[in-house]
Design an enzyme around this catalytic site. Structure first.
Site, mmCIF file in Angstrom:
data_model
loop_
_atom_site.group_PDB
_atom_site.id
_atom_site.type_symbol
_atom_site.label_atom_id
_atom_site.label_comp_id
_atom_site.label_asym_id
_atom_site.label_seq_id
_atom_site.Cartn_x
_atom_site.Cartn_y
_atom_site.Cartn_z
ATOM 1 C CE LYS A 1 -4.455 0.987 0.150
ATOM 2 N NZ LYS A 1 -5.571 0.181 -0.363
ATOM 3 C CG ASP B 1 -7.233 3.081 -1.621
ATOM 4 O OD1 ASP B 1 -7.439 1.869 -1.666
ATOM 5 O OD2 ASP B 1 -7.631 3.789 -0.672
HETATM 6 P P1 NAD Z 1 -13.434 7.627 -2.517
HETATM 7 O O1 NAD Z 1 -12.401 8.626 -2.175
HETATM 8 O O2 NAD Z 1 -13.854 7.477 -3.944
HETATM 9 O O3 NAD Z 1 -14.765 7.888 -1.658
HETATM 10 C C1 NAD Z 1 -14.762 8.055 -0.285
HETATM 11 C C2 NAD Z 1 -16.156 8.529 0.095
HETATM 12 O O4 NAD Z 1 -16.263 8.546 1.512
HETATM 13 C C3 NAD Z 1 -16.496 9.936 -0.397
HETATM 14 O O5 NAD Z 1 -17.831 9.998 -0.816
HETATM 15 C C4 NAD Z 1 -16.307 10.785 0.860
HETATM 16 O O6 NAD Z 1 -17.088 11.972 0.835
HETATM 17 C C5 NAD Z 1 -16.835 9.809 1.892
HETATM 18 N N1 NAD Z 1 -16.446 10.112 3.262
HETATM 19 C C6 NAD Z 1 -15.243 10.472 3.743
HETATM 20 N N2 NAD Z 1 -15.329 10.690 5.068
HETATM 21 C C7 NAD Z 1 -16.617 10.460 5.430
HETATM 22 C C8 NAD Z 1 -17.341 10.518 6.645
HETATM 23 N N3 NAD Z 1 -16.743 10.852 7.793
HETATM 24 N N4 NAD Z 1 -18.665 10.218 6.619
HETATM 25 C C9 NAD Z 1 -19.286 9.880 5.457
HETATM 26 N N5 NAD Z 1 -18.646 9.803 4.280
HETATM 27 C C10 NAD Z 1 -17.332 10.088 4.264
HETATM 28 O O7 NAD Z 1 -12.904 6.217 -1.942
HETATM 29 P P2 NAD Z 1 -13.293 4.759 -2.414
HETATM 30 O O8 NAD Z 1 -12.330 4.337 -3.467
HETATM 31 O O9 NAD Z 1 -14.748 4.666 -2.643
HETATM 32 O O10 NAD Z 1 -12.890 3.926 -1.107
HETATM 33 C C11 NAD Z 1 -13.752 3.830 0.027
HETATM 34 C C12 NAD Z 1 -13.218 2.742 0.954
HETATM 35 O O11 NAD Z 1 -13.121 1.502 0.240
HETATM 36 C C13 NAD Z 1 -11.816 2.976 1.518
HETATM 37 O O12 NAD Z 1 -11.733 2.375 2.792
HETATM 38 C C14 NAD Z 1 -10.917 2.211 0.537
HETATM 39 O O13 NAD Z 1 -9.663 1.855 1.094
HETATM 40 C C15 NAD Z 1 -11.790 1.012 0.309
HETATM 41 N N6 NAD Z 1 -11.495 0.263 -0.919
HETATM 42 C C16 NAD Z 1 -11.495 0.876 -2.122
HETATM 43 C C17 NAD Z 1 -11.271 0.117 -3.261
HETATM 44 C C18 NAD Z 1 -11.369 0.713 -4.638
HETATM 45 O O14 NAD Z 1 -11.257 -0.036 -5.610
HETATM 46 N N7 NAD Z 1 -11.598 2.009 -4.785
HETATM 47 C C19 NAD Z 1 -10.982 -1.247 -3.152
HETATM 48 C C20 NAD Z 1 -10.991 -1.846 -1.895
HETATM 49 C C21 NAD Z 1 -11.256 -1.080 -0.783
#
Ligand code: NAD
Length: 429
Positions: free
Chosen positions: A106, A146
């Site tokens: 990561k 990510d």
């Molecule tokens: P992103 O940046 O696209 O979206 C994050 C979202 O969370 C946004 O809508 C943001 O406004 C919201 N957010 C942030 N803080 C918040 C809070 N306190 N309350 C409510 N909403 C809040 O990120 P993503 O890619 O969708 O990733 C989300 C999660 O999934 C993370 O933990 C990431 O590590 C995990 N993840 C992502 C992927 C991927 O392919 N993108 C894969 C596996 C895991």
């Protein structure tokens, strides 16, 4: 067990619990409780105003016994070495549980990406590669997007790497844009994969998905496609999503009794996952406090934003109606809250199983890059569905045979595969 919301302490506490149950030797624990390698470095970037700004960056490689390290690169203002360590460790388990031949890594840069111009972002990710290029690559460590990073940034990173090594090397980064070495279906992969595991959980629990409702935290990449998939694949209703409002510096929940329309909400959401409040209100959405998603009377809760959201305190707000918590985010539940959910009979689909769809399609992308032969969308989703269903079944079987919760079972499946690979390579006795 730790009451901490420090992600690395949480990851170690989860591992220790299962290591005790499996009576793992001290040498195995010494290996797996910590990353194999980590890089802490600072990236100088020429900003648009002509001044140089220096950014703190990390790349952590937890374990590559089963294949090259694999994991995203985050841009976040509150990024810490411990968060990156935890996420790298979870990637090792995620690749193992999904049965893809990759290890865990990561990366992170301490920056709020919304404060950077497009040019500054490009210079920052190219700077990341210029410092790290000898330690990443298709056979060493493969970054991906990510939180806070995008397919376009991956395209720039791939270009920088290819320039430095002097040959086109698309497989050094995944999550690239379509037409630039990316795979069909990568954007939807994590959210859709979450829903495939929810579908399998409902089959196991004897729940008719068409009668169910869900509350989702977040509205970024993962949450958006989880919301679409919950309607499209299960016929269920998503009553709310939430987001962090960058202007107000607080979170809000957006709900509709008859169910939210994810496509409409996506049309009023910016690239950082912030929903436009004015337009949502005009369209009849009820806007509440950011925490209210967790107390909704729904069948399924899908935390899809950040780590450490379901805690010893917030777990008390969860409705008795909730039957499934699908951990779309990494590390959303603290070990203390986990114990409460288990006591209350809530079926938790653990993060590194639930959200393995992203890395699975990233792996497909690497395979397509190696072959220089690209698959159609249907083929990608069909293979993804198979992988997620098989992974879910292997964890459920372990959970039923060992009489442990799904998280411990997922650790057992993963640790077994990683330990076997380490032993085959002669790293442990
Ligand atoms: P992103 O940046 O696209 O979206 C994050 C979202 O969370 C946004 O809508 C943001 O406004 C919201 N957010 C942030 N803080 C918040 C809070 N306190 N309350 C409510 N909403 C809040 O990120 P993503 O890619 O969708 O990733 C989300 C999660 O999934 C993370 O933990 C990431 O590590 C995990 N993840 C992502 C992927 C991927 O392919 N993108 C894969 C596996 C895991």
């Amino acid at each position: 067990m730790s009451g901490s919301t420090n992600a690395f302490e949480m990851a170690q506490a989860q591992f220790d619990k299962v290591a005790d149950q499996l009576e793992l030797s001290q040498e195995i624990r010494d290996f797996l409780r910590y990353p194999a390698r980590e890089y802490h470095f600072r990236i100088p970037v020429r900003m648009d105003d002509g001044k140089i700004r220096v950014f703190q960056a990390y790349r952590v490689q937890h374990n590559d016994a089963r294949g090259p390290n694999k994991g995203g690169l985050r841009f976040a203002a509150n990024e810490t070495a411990d968060t990156v360590r935890a996420l790298a460790m979870w990637m090792t388990w995620k690749c193992a549980v999904a049965d893809i031949p990759l290890g865990g890594g990561k990366g992170g840069v301490v920056v709020d990406p919304s404060t950077l111009s497009v040019g500054e972002k490009e210079r920052l990710v190219r700077g990341f590669v210029r410092i790290m290029w000898k330690n990443i690559g298709p056979r060493q460590d493969v970054p991906a997007p990510d939180v806070g990073t995008t397919p376009q940034m991956m395209g720039w990173m791939m270009d920088e790497y290819s320039t430095l090594v002097g040959s086109y090397t698309p497989g050094t980064i995944t999550g690239k844009p379509l037409g630039g070495g990316g795979s069909e279906g990568r954007t939807e992969a994590t959210g859709f994969g979450v829903i495939f595991t929810v579908r399998e959980a409902m089959k196991h629990l004897g729940i008719d998905p068409t009668t169910t409702s869900a509350a989702i935290q977040g509205f970024g990449n993962v949450a958006q496609y989880a919301a679409i998939g919950f309607r499209q694949f299960l016929g269920g209703k998503v009553v709310c999503v939430s987001c962090w409002d960058r202007g107000d510096k607080k979170a809000y929940t957006f709900s509709k009794e008859e169910g939210v329309d994810p496509m409409f909400l996506m049309s009023i959401t910016d690239q950082y996952g912030t929903i436009n409040k004015v337009k949502a209100k005009e369209a009849g959405y009820i806007i509440e406090d950011g925490d209210s998603w967790i107390s909704k009377d729904v069948d399924v809760l899908i935390p899809a934003a950040l780590e450490g959201q379901i805690t010893a305190d917030s777990v008390k707000k969860i409705s008795k109606k909730v039957k499934i918590v699908a951990e779309a985010a990494n590390g959303p539940t603290t070990p203390e809250a986990d114990a409460v959910l288990e006591q209350n009979g809530v079926f938790v689909i653990p993060d590194f199983l639930c959200n393995a769809g992203g890395v699975t399609v990233s792996y497909f992308e690497g395979v397509q890059n190696d072959q220089n032969f690209y698959w159609g969308r249907d083929e990608v989703f069909e293979r993804l569905n198979h992988k997620m269903t098989d992974a879910f079944k292997s964890v459920l079987d372990m959970s039923l045979s060992k009489k442990v919760c799904m998280r411990d079972a997922a650790y057992m499946v993963s640790i077994d595969k990683v330990v076997k690979a380490m032993r085959l390579r002669g790293w442990i006795s």
